[in-house]
Enzyme design. Structure first.
Site, PDB file in Angstrom:
ATOM      1  N   SER A   1     -22.169   3.953   1.384  1.00 13.31           N
ATOM      2  CA  SER A   1     -22.001   4.811   2.561  1.00 13.31           C
ATOM      3  C   SER A   1     -23.028   5.926   2.670  1.00 13.31           C
ATOM      4  O   SER A   1     -23.185   6.537   3.714  1.00 13.31           O
ATOM      5  CB  SER A   1     -20.610   5.457   2.529  1.00 13.31           C
ATOM      6  OG  SER A   1     -20.529   6.357   1.425  1.00 13.31           O
TER       7      SER A   1
ATOM      8  N   TYR B   1       0.869  -1.186   0.000  1.00 23.21           N
ATOM      9  CA  TYR B   1       0.000   0.000   0.000  1.00 23.21           C
ATOM     10  C   TYR B   1       0.905   1.235   0.000  1.00 23.21           C
ATOM     11  O   TYR B   1       1.499   1.602   1.020  1.00 23.21           O
ATOM     12  CB  TYR B   1      -0.893   0.039   1.246  1.00 23.21           C
ATOM     13  CG  TYR B   1      -1.979  -1.020   1.320  1.00 23.21           C
ATOM     14  CD1 TYR B   1      -2.444  -1.681   0.176  1.00 23.21           C
ATOM     15  CD2 TYR B   1      -2.576  -1.345   2.533  1.00 23.21           C
ATOM     16  CE1 TYR B   1      -3.461  -2.629   0.268  1.00 23.21           C
ATOM     17  CE2 TYR B   1      -3.590  -2.294   2.623  1.00 23.21           C
ATOM     18  CZ  TYR B   1      -4.027  -2.935   1.488  1.00 23.21           C
ATOM     19  OH  TYR B   1      -5.022  -3.862   1.579  1.00 23.21           O
TER      20      TYR B   1
ATOM     21  N   ARG C   1     -16.462   0.020  -0.818  1.00 24.37           N
ATOM     22  CA  ARG C   1     -15.512   1.057  -1.250  1.00 24.37           C
ATOM     23  C   ARG C   1     -16.123   2.457  -1.237  1.00 24.37           C
ATOM     24  O   ARG C   1     -15.725   3.317  -2.008  1.00 24.37           O
ATOM     25  CB  ARG C   1     -14.992   0.750  -2.650  1.00 24.37           C
ATOM     26  CG  ARG C   1     -14.741  -0.728  -2.919  1.00 24.37           C
ATOM     27  CD  ARG C   1     -13.378  -1.087  -2.565  1.00 24.37           C
ATOM     28  NE  ARG C   1     -13.007  -2.444  -2.952  1.00 24.37           N
ATOM     29  CZ  ARG C   1     -11.767  -2.872  -2.933  1.00 24.37           C
ATOM     30  NH1 ARG C   1     -10.804  -2.063  -2.577  1.00 24.37           N
ATOM     31  NH2 ARG C   1     -11.473  -4.106  -3.234  1.00 24.37           N
ATOM     32  N   GLY C   2     -17.140   2.643  -0.422  1.00 22.62           N
ATOM     33  CA  GLY C   2     -17.769   3.956  -0.302  1.00 22.62           C
ATOM     34  C   GLY C   2     -19.128   4.023  -0.968  1.00 22.62           C
ATOM     35  O   GLY C   2     -19.935   4.905  -0.666  1.00 22.62           O
TER      36      GLY C   2
ATOM     37  N   LEU D   1     -18.338  -1.224   3.070  1.00 20.01           N
ATOM     38  CA  LEU D   1     -19.115  -0.123   2.472  1.00 20.01           C
ATOM     39  C   LEU D   1     -19.017  -0.174   0.952  1.00 20.01           C
ATOM     40  O   LEU D   1     -19.327   0.803   0.270  1.00 20.01           O
ATOM     41  CB  LEU D   1     -18.599   1.230   2.991  1.00 20.01           C
ATOM     42  CG  LEU D   1     -18.783   1.437   4.497  1.00 20.01           C
ATOM     43  CD1 LEU D   1     -18.153   2.756   4.925  1.00 20.01           C
ATOM     44  CD2 LEU D   1     -20.258   1.414   4.860  1.00 20.01           C
TER      45      LEU D   1
HETATM   46  N1  LIG Z   1      -7.475  -8.341   1.531  1.00 25.41           N
HETATM   47  C1  LIG Z   1      -7.801  -7.565   0.516  1.00 25.41           C
HETATM   48  O1  LIG Z   1      -7.750  -7.979  -0.639  1.00 25.41           O
HETATM   49  C2  LIG Z   1      -8.218  -6.150   0.761  1.00 25.41           C
HETATM   50  C3  LIG Z   1      -8.708  -5.379  -0.293  1.00 25.41           C
HETATM   51  C4  LIG Z   1      -9.120  -4.075  -0.030  1.00 25.41           C
HETATM   52  C5  LIG Z   1      -9.047  -3.560   1.246  1.00 25.41           C
HETATM   53  N2  LIG Z   1      -8.539  -4.326   2.257  1.00 25.41           N
HETATM   54  C6  LIG Z   1      -8.422  -3.775   3.636  1.00 25.41           C
HETATM   55  O2  LIG Z   1      -9.704  -3.436   4.122  1.00 25.41           O
HETATM   56  C7  LIG Z   1      -9.734  -2.057   4.508  1.00 25.41           C
HETATM   57  C8  LIG Z   1     -11.108  -1.480   4.211  1.00 25.41           C
HETATM   58  O3  LIG Z   1     -11.366  -1.604   2.813  1.00 25.41           O
HETATM   59  P1  LIG Z   1     -11.958  -0.448   1.938  1.00 25.41           P
HETATM   60  O4  LIG Z   1     -11.336   0.830   2.381  1.00 25.41           O
HETATM   61  O5  LIG Z   1     -11.881  -0.803   0.529  1.00 25.41           O
HETATM   62  O6  LIG Z   1     -13.462  -0.541   2.305  1.00 25.41           O
HETATM   63  P2  LIG Z   1     -14.664   0.365   2.669  1.00 25.41           P
HETATM   64  O7  LIG Z   1     -14.614   0.648   4.121  1.00 25.41           O
HETATM   65  O8  LIG Z   1     -15.821  -0.335   2.077  1.00 25.41           O
HETATM   66  O9  LIG Z   1     -14.493   1.703   1.837  1.00 25.41           O
HETATM   67  C9  LIG Z   1     -13.784   2.815   2.260  1.00 25.41           C
HETATM   68  C10 LIG Z   1     -14.299   3.988   1.479  1.00 25.41           C
HETATM   69  O10 LIG Z   1     -15.596   4.314   1.983  1.00 25.41           O
HETATM   70  C11 LIG Z   1     -15.734   5.707   2.170  1.00 25.41           C
HETATM   71  N3  LIG Z   1     -16.555   5.981   3.357  1.00 25.41           N
HETATM   72  C12 LIG Z   1     -17.702   6.688   3.369  1.00 25.41           C
HETATM   73  N4  LIG Z   1     -18.212   6.741   4.617  1.00 25.41           N
HETATM   74  C13 LIG Z   1     -17.370   6.090   5.405  1.00 25.41           C
HETATM   75  C14 LIG Z   1     -17.358   5.802   6.782  1.00 25.41           C
HETATM   76  N5  LIG Z   1     -18.289   6.233   7.606  1.00 25.41           N
HETATM   77  N6  LIG Z   1     -16.337   5.089   7.268  1.00 25.41           N
HETATM   78  C15 LIG Z   1     -15.365   4.638   6.471  1.00 25.41           C
HETATM   79  N7  LIG Z   1     -15.309   4.863   5.133  1.00 25.41           N
HETATM   80  C16 LIG Z   1     -16.327   5.597   4.618  1.00 25.41           C
HETATM   81  C17 LIG Z   1     -14.332   6.229   2.382  1.00 25.41           C
HETATM   82  O11 LIG Z   1     -14.512   7.542   2.024  1.00 25.41           O
HETATM   83  P3  LIG Z   1     -13.571   8.692   1.534  1.00 25.41           P
HETATM   84  O12 LIG Z   1     -13.241   8.384   0.080  1.00 25.41           O
HETATM   85  O13 LIG Z   1     -14.385   9.897   1.712  1.00 25.41           O
HETATM   86  O14 LIG Z   1     -12.354   8.647   2.417  1.00 25.41           O
HETATM   87  C18 LIG Z   1     -13.489   5.248   1.551  1.00 25.41           C
HETATM   88  O15 LIG Z   1     -13.381   5.757   0.238  1.00 25.41           O
HETATM   89  C19 LIG Z   1      -8.594  -1.411   3.723  1.00 25.41           C
HETATM   90  O16 LIG Z   1      -8.122  -0.227   4.334  1.00 25.41           O
HETATM   91  C20 LIG Z   1      -7.579  -2.504   3.708  1.00 25.41           C
HETATM   92  O17 LIG Z   1      -6.849  -2.492   4.935  1.00 25.41           O
HETATM   93  C21 LIG Z   1      -8.160  -5.597   2.033  1.00 25.41           C
END
Ligand SMILES: NC(=O)c1ccc[n+]([C@@H]2O[C@H](COP(=O)([O-])OP(=O)(O)OC[C@H]3O[C@@H](n4cnc5c(N)ncnc54)[C@H](OP(=O)(O)O)[C@@H]3O)[C@@H](O)[C@H]2O)c1
Length: 331
Positions: free
Chosen positions: A212, A56, A208-209, A206
């Site tokens: 949300s 990352y 990826r947002g 979420l």
């Molecule tokens: N193992 C794997 O293959 C894999 C793949 C992807 C992720 N991950 C891990 O999982 C974690 C979470 O994944 P993700 O970030 O894709 O998923 P997510 O939580 O579904 O999406 C995050 C996105 O949602 C938006 N969002 C809107 N409201 C929110 C709220 N109240 N809280 C948090 N986010 C909000 C964020 O906004 P903004 O754009 O406004 O900031 C961000 O763009 C990653 O950080 C990573 O550590 C693992």
């Protein structure tokens, strides 16, 4: 903050984990000071599970985590690190490498960047098809024995790989996408994980947002933002998915919670063996996510949510075809 245990053999962690990915990569620019403040706010609220990956931001995310943990008690946090993704200087994705000698090299660099002598959960980001899973887990088991890692996790693998891996060494948890829009694990992977005593850290809760309530079709995406090529964020797919989010939002409003809180609470309600990881990168988004702890869902609530966003309703795949190809969980 409530806690949950990752599988039969894994660590106790906060019932909500924080994923740091978007603070360095894949979702456009992030503010470093705000990112560190977000990690601090999470720690202060009792979040103990922090997820990162060495790829990352090509090490940036681990360095950020080290900065955020400076002056904090290392033993109070559970650091989960993914490794194995190969990237070029331009950020391109070059494949995966989980050869035992590569695993040891990746870990050596991660420990140095994180400023710690051990990683709590260490996992290959994707299954490297060139290396039998038994050899990958065998190499990790040696690192457990040597004290460099505490637990072995996996990411985006299918049921058969889970069985083969667990036959070599206990697996604490499977990190995999799971949300109202991504329910693929329910048919086979989740039951097998449960049978084997493997917990689930759910990401993309979420979508990826998208789920949300904060996403608008007019949002401008930076070059390299995952969502600029994610099928679910394109054209008609986006419209259909936002209509599902709107339906979820109506239920949330009636309950006096936000859309994001309802989406996260739905994942948490699918079992005590599931820990949602949220990708908050600002204190405001984190605070909203943490509010999920107060959301209680009855059987009637769950039924209403599933009627609004039925399994399989999402328009478009969760990854573009080329990326889906790397997912053992989708084979
Ligand atoms: N193992 C794997 O293959 C894999 C793949 C992807 C992720 N991950 C891990 O999982 C974690 C979470 O994944 P993700 O970030 O894709 O998923 P997510 O939580 O579904 O999406 C995050 C996105 O949602 C938006 N969002 C809107 N409201 C929110 C709220 N109240 N809280 C948090 N986010 C909000 C964020 O906004 P903004 O754009 O406004 O900031 C961000 O763009 C990653 O950080 C990573 O550590 C693992």
């Amino acid at each position: 903050m409530r806690t949950r245990t990752l599988g039969r053999t894994g660590p106790a962690v906060s019932a909500l984990g924080l994923g740091l990915m978007g603070m360095s990569d894949l979702y456009g620019p992030a503010d470093e000071t705000e990112s560190v403040a977000t990690v601090h706010a999470a720690l202060d609220a009792g979040v103990t599970l922090l997820d990162t990956g060495d790829f990352y931001g090509m090490g940036h995310n681990e360095l950020l985590l080290r900065d955020a943990l400076r002056g904090r008690d290392r033993d109070q946090v559970v650091i989960s690190v993914k490794f194995g993704a190969l990237r070029g200087p331009d950020g391109s994705w070059l494949g995966y490498d989980s050869r035992p000698e590569a695993v040891r090299t990746f870990l050596a660099y991660s420990l140095r960047r994180l400023g710690t002598d051990h990683v709590d959960v260490y996992r290959p980001a994707r299954l490297d098809p060139a290396v039998p899973i038994e050899d990958q887990v065998g190499a990790l088991a040696e690192l457990v024995q040597a004290g460099y890692i505490r637990h072995i996790g996996l990411s985006e693998v299918g049921a058969e790989t889970l069985r083969r891996a667990a036959a070599v060494h206990p697996i604490s948890d499977l990190q995999i996408e799971y949300s109202l829009l991504s329910r693929g694990i329910e048919a086979e992977i989740l039951p097998v994980a449960r049978e084997l005593g493997i917990g689930v850290t759910a990401y993309g809760v979420l979508s990826r947002g998208l789920l949300s309530g904060h996403w608008t079709p007019s949002r401008e995406l930076a070059a390299g933002d995952f969502r600029s090529h994610s099928p679910r964020f394109q054209g008609e797919n986006l419209e259909r998915n936002l209509a599902l989010t709107e339906a979820l939002g109506k239920i949330a409003a009636a309950k006096g919670v936000t859309t994001a809180q309802l989406a996260i609470a739905w994942v948490a309600a699918q079992g005590d063996d599931i820990v949602p990881l949220v990708g908050a990168r600002t204190r405001a988004r984190l605070a909203e996510s943490l509010g999920t702890a107060d959301v209680e869902l009855s059987g009637a609530d769950l039924a209403e949510i599933e009627a609004a966003v039925p399994a399989g309703a999402a328009a478009g795949g969760r990854y573009a075809a080329a990326q889906l190809d790397h997912l053992d969980s989708e084979k």
